[in-house]
Design a protein around this motif. Structure first.
Motif, PDB file in Angstrom:
ATOM      1  N   ARG A 218      -2.007  14.477  13.721  1.00  0.00           N
ATOM      2  CA  ARG A 218      -2.776  14.588  12.493  1.00  0.00           C
ATOM      3  C   ARG A 218      -1.850  14.698  11.274  1.00  0.00           C
TER       4      ARG A 218
ATOM      5  N   GLN B 200       1.703   6.189   1.429  1.00  0.00           N
ATOM      6  CA  GLN B 200       1.079   4.954   0.931  1.00  0.00           C
ATOM      7  C   GLN B 200       0.328   5.159  -0.375  1.00  0.00           C
TER       8      GLN B 200
ATOM      9  N   LEU C  10      -7.360   1.928  -0.641  1.00  0.00           N
ATOM     10  CA  LEU C  10      -7.256   2.155   0.799  1.00  0.00           C
ATOM     11  C   LEU C  10      -5.795   2.429   1.145  1.00  0.00           C
ATOM     12  N   PHE C  11      -5.556   2.894   2.353  1.00  0.00           N
ATOM     13  CA  PHE C  11      -4.186   3.026   2.837  1.00  0.00           C
ATOM     14  C   PHE C  11      -3.853   1.684   3.492  1.00  0.00           C
TER      15      PHE C  11
ATOM     16  N   ARG D 139      -1.519  -0.076   4.942  1.00  0.00           N
ATOM     17  CA  ARG D 139      -0.863  -0.369   6.217  1.00  0.00           C
ATOM     18  C   ARG D 139      -1.524   0.348   7.384  1.00  0.00           C
ATOM     19  N   LEU D 140      -2.581   1.074   7.114  1.00  0.00           N
ATOM     20  CA  LEU D 140      -3.331   1.689   8.210  1.00  0.00           C
ATOM     21  C   LEU D 140      -4.565   0.830   8.508  1.00  0.00           C
TER      22      LEU D 140
ATOM     23  N   GLU E  47      -8.278   3.865  11.222  1.00  0.00           N
ATOM     24  CA  GLU E  47      -7.430   4.975  10.751  1.00  0.00           C
ATOM     25  C   GLU E  47      -7.837   5.433   9.352  1.00  0.00           C
TER      26      GLU E  47
ATOM     27  N   LEU F 208      -9.110   9.182   8.373  1.00  0.00           N
ATOM     28  CA  LEU F 208      -8.560   9.988   7.277  1.00  0.00           C
ATOM     29  C   LEU F 208      -9.671  10.500   6.363  1.00  0.00           C
TER      30      LEU F 208
ATOM     31  N   PHE G 277     -10.594  13.795   7.468  1.00  0.00           N
ATOM     32  CA  PHE G 277      -9.377  14.568   7.740  1.00  0.00           C
ATOM     33  C   PHE G 277      -9.640  16.054   7.961  1.00  0.00           C
TER      34      PHE G 277
ATOM     35  N   ARG H  96     -15.256   5.287   4.053  1.00  0.00           N
ATOM     36  CA  ARG H  96     -14.268   6.359   4.151  1.00  0.00           C
ATOM     37  C   ARG H  96     -14.731   7.595   3.390  1.00  0.00           C
TER      38      ARG H  96
END
Ligand code: ATP
Ligand code: MG
Lengths: 309, 238
Positions: A170, A180, B90-91, B93-94, B98, B102, B105, B150
């Motif tokens: 996590r 990122q 967004l993230f 590279r995820l 994923e 998040l 989380f 998300r």
């Protein structure tokens, strides 16, 4: 003149140390876009931490028994200094112009060197680091000293653990998110301050491991050892693609091997006789860096800048 | 009785430039409220302040009966305020999955999280088909679906959406607006920032028109939709 397997082994051992230190540059850069130029000194204090633990143990303790505790001591000292640097030197400057943390880092480097020089017992000279006694090993035609086995095991073990941590836990996921897009990471409920501390701590821990490896290989630790090792490791991080953890290790190994080969073989090239030997090895390391930056500015494993959040 | 979100005389500045110059509005539980206005009116600044990314110069923010002033951003999500930011963020590279993880989380209920991910995939089937794809490689519309999904993953009491229709084709935009309407009818409270005033006002209970840092006009969605000055300024009529 030495043989190729021996040079490759030397390069690999040196490169694994560069790689371990380079992780610290690359992780911190990946998250806060800061080059922690005091990282070489965070490595250096780890060496003194490990030595202190050894000196505190009863005389005659075998090094094999002492090593795990020394490792713990080195890691602890590096991590404490790394966390303190983040908290008290870098965090107050977050959002300041980039030059400010850079100058702070240089100041911190000098302060840490001087602290060891002044206050560590006999810190003005190189302090002897314990050595493994006994015969060396013969591996694929190369002679490998006992002490060097340590880094050959520790470096891959550290990389596997770090890879697992980043991809599967996590906190690791939170770390990727923070790297990122830090603002959006906060919107997910991630305490990005904590993640930044974690990046400094992991980088420092790896530097502590590298410091023990350095002590075992060279037989000494001294207050200036962080300078050139830090510079080489930074080179390795850029070479591999700064921000990429596997790139850091790869960059370290490539740099180590290139240095070893240049030292051994450049002088055999007609007309290059005067550039051979150990005196020129640092030069070749930086020539390699410049070449990579010219041909592949993002580094060996780096993403194109446009892909970065 | 108090509203879910209460904003009183909020002022926000970037350095010396005041971008939000004292606005007040509220959002009742179950309601959809929209902020519309021209470029640079201060809508994004308002949302970023509500979610804790910016610190207000002055003013009071009360959410679910508790003040939000001084609460760090990562603690604000915990209280039930989710923010789908402008530009999706967004993230990259995820993967889709994923990114959704998040969004949840802070949640610990693995079964509930999995169920909610499935709900998002039901809402946007294309996301389910591509769950292992890096989000940076999605089309604009797909990215917007993911950004919205998300934000829903935290099971928010209030969902803030900043220009969900930005850069989308008319069909995609319709789809997104329909989804917002659907969420609203399921009881999600929504604070919607939009350039597309027509679409936003037609689904909102309340609307506020912002101009250079101030709210210049407020009313029900329907009444603003028929207001002459709004029609002139934002709906392209003369
Ligand atoms: N980081 C920043 N630094 C300085 N000024 C900013 C910053 N972000 C926004 N501003 C200014 O604040 C004002 C409000 O901007 P904001 O992004 O809140 O507008 P907006 O209503 O969301 O506009 P749009 O509809 O174009 O998204 C603008 O004048 C903008 O130039
Ligand atoms: Mg905006």
């Amino acid at each position: 003149m030495s043989e190729l397997p021996q040079q490759l082994a030397n390069g690999l051992i040196l490169g694994a140390m560069y790689g371990l230190i380079a992780i610290g540059y690359t992780m911190v850069y990946g998250i806060v876009q800061l080059i922690n130029f005091a990282h070489g000194e965070i490595f250096m204090v780890g060496g003194f931490g490990a030595l202190s633990v050894f000196l505190a143990l009863p005389a005659g303790t075998s090094l094999a028994l002492a090593l795990p505790i020394m490792l713990l001591g080195g890691i602890t000292v590096s991590v404490l200094v790394g966390i303190a640097a983040e908290r008290f030197a870098y965090r107050p400057l977050r959002g300041a112009p980039r030059l400010a943390p850079l100058i702070t880092a240089i100041g911190l480097s000098i302060a840490l060197q001087q602290a060891v020089w002044k206050w560590y017992p006999d810190g003005k000279q190189a302090r002897v680091f314990p050595q493994f006694k006994g015969h060396s090993f013969d591996i694929l035609g190369a002679t490998v000293q006992r002490g060097d086995i340590f880094v050959l095991i520790a470096a891959p073990a550290c990389m596997i653990a770090l890879g697992f941590f980043v991809a599967k836990t996590r906190s690791g996921r939170a770390m990727q998110a923070t790297a990122q897009d830090p603002d959006t990471a906060k919107l997910m409920g991630i305490n990005t301050d904590r993640i930044i501390v974690l990046a400094f701590a992991i980088g420092a821990a790896f530097a502590g491991v590298a410091a023990v490896a350095y002590g075992l290989r060279t037989g000494e630790v001294q207050f200036r050892m962080g300078f050139i090792m830090g510079l080489k490791a930074f080179t390795a991080a850029v070479l591999g693609g700064i921000g990429n953890i596997y790139g850091a290790m790869l960059g370290g190994v490539v740099l180590g091997i290139a240095e070893a080969l240049a030292t051994a073989y450049i002088e055999e090239i007609p007309g290059m006789e005067q550039f051979g030997g150990g005196a020129w090895k640092d030069v070749w390391a930086f020539v390699l860096l410049i070449l990579v930056l010219l041909l592949r500015p993002q580094g060996l494993l780096g993403e194109r800048v446009a892909d970065r959040a | 009785m108090t509203a879910l979100l209460e904003v009183e005389d909020l002022r926000v500045a970037y350095g010396k430039i005041e971008a939000v110059k004292g606005i007040s509005f509220s959002v009742e539980a179950g309601e959809a409220v929209t902020l519309i206005g021209t470029n640079g009116a201060g809508k994004t600044t308002t949302l970023r302040t509500l979610s804790g990314l910016l610190k207000p110069l002055a003013g009071k923010i009360t959410f679910d009966g508790e003040p939000l002033n001084g609460v760090p951003a990562h603690k604000i999500v915990e209280r039930g305020l989710a923010h789908s930011p402008e530009g999706r963020r967004l993230f990259p590279r995820l993967t889709i999955a994923e990114n959704l993880q998040l969004g949840a989380f802070l949640r610990k209920d693995t079964a509930g999280i999995d169920a909610d991910i499935k709900r998002v995939y039901d809402l946007f089937p294309i996301l389910g088909e591509r769950s292992k794809q890096a989000s940076g490689t999605l089309s604009g519309g797909e990215q917007q679906m993911l950004a919205m999904g998300r934000a829903l993953m935290s099971r928010p009491k209030l969902l803030m959406l900043d220009e969900p229709s930005m850069g989308l084709s008319p069909i995609m935009m319709q789809k997104i607006m329909e989804t917002i309407r659907e969420l609203r009818s399921q009881g999600t409270t929504i604070l919607l920032v939009e350039q597309n005033a027509q679409a936003a006002l037609s689904l909102a209970d309340q609307g506020h028109v912002m101009e250079i840092g101030r709210i210049v006009l407020s009313g029900s969605g329907a009444s603003l939709l028929h207001d002459e000055s709004v029609r002139k300024a934002y709906l392209g009529e003369d």
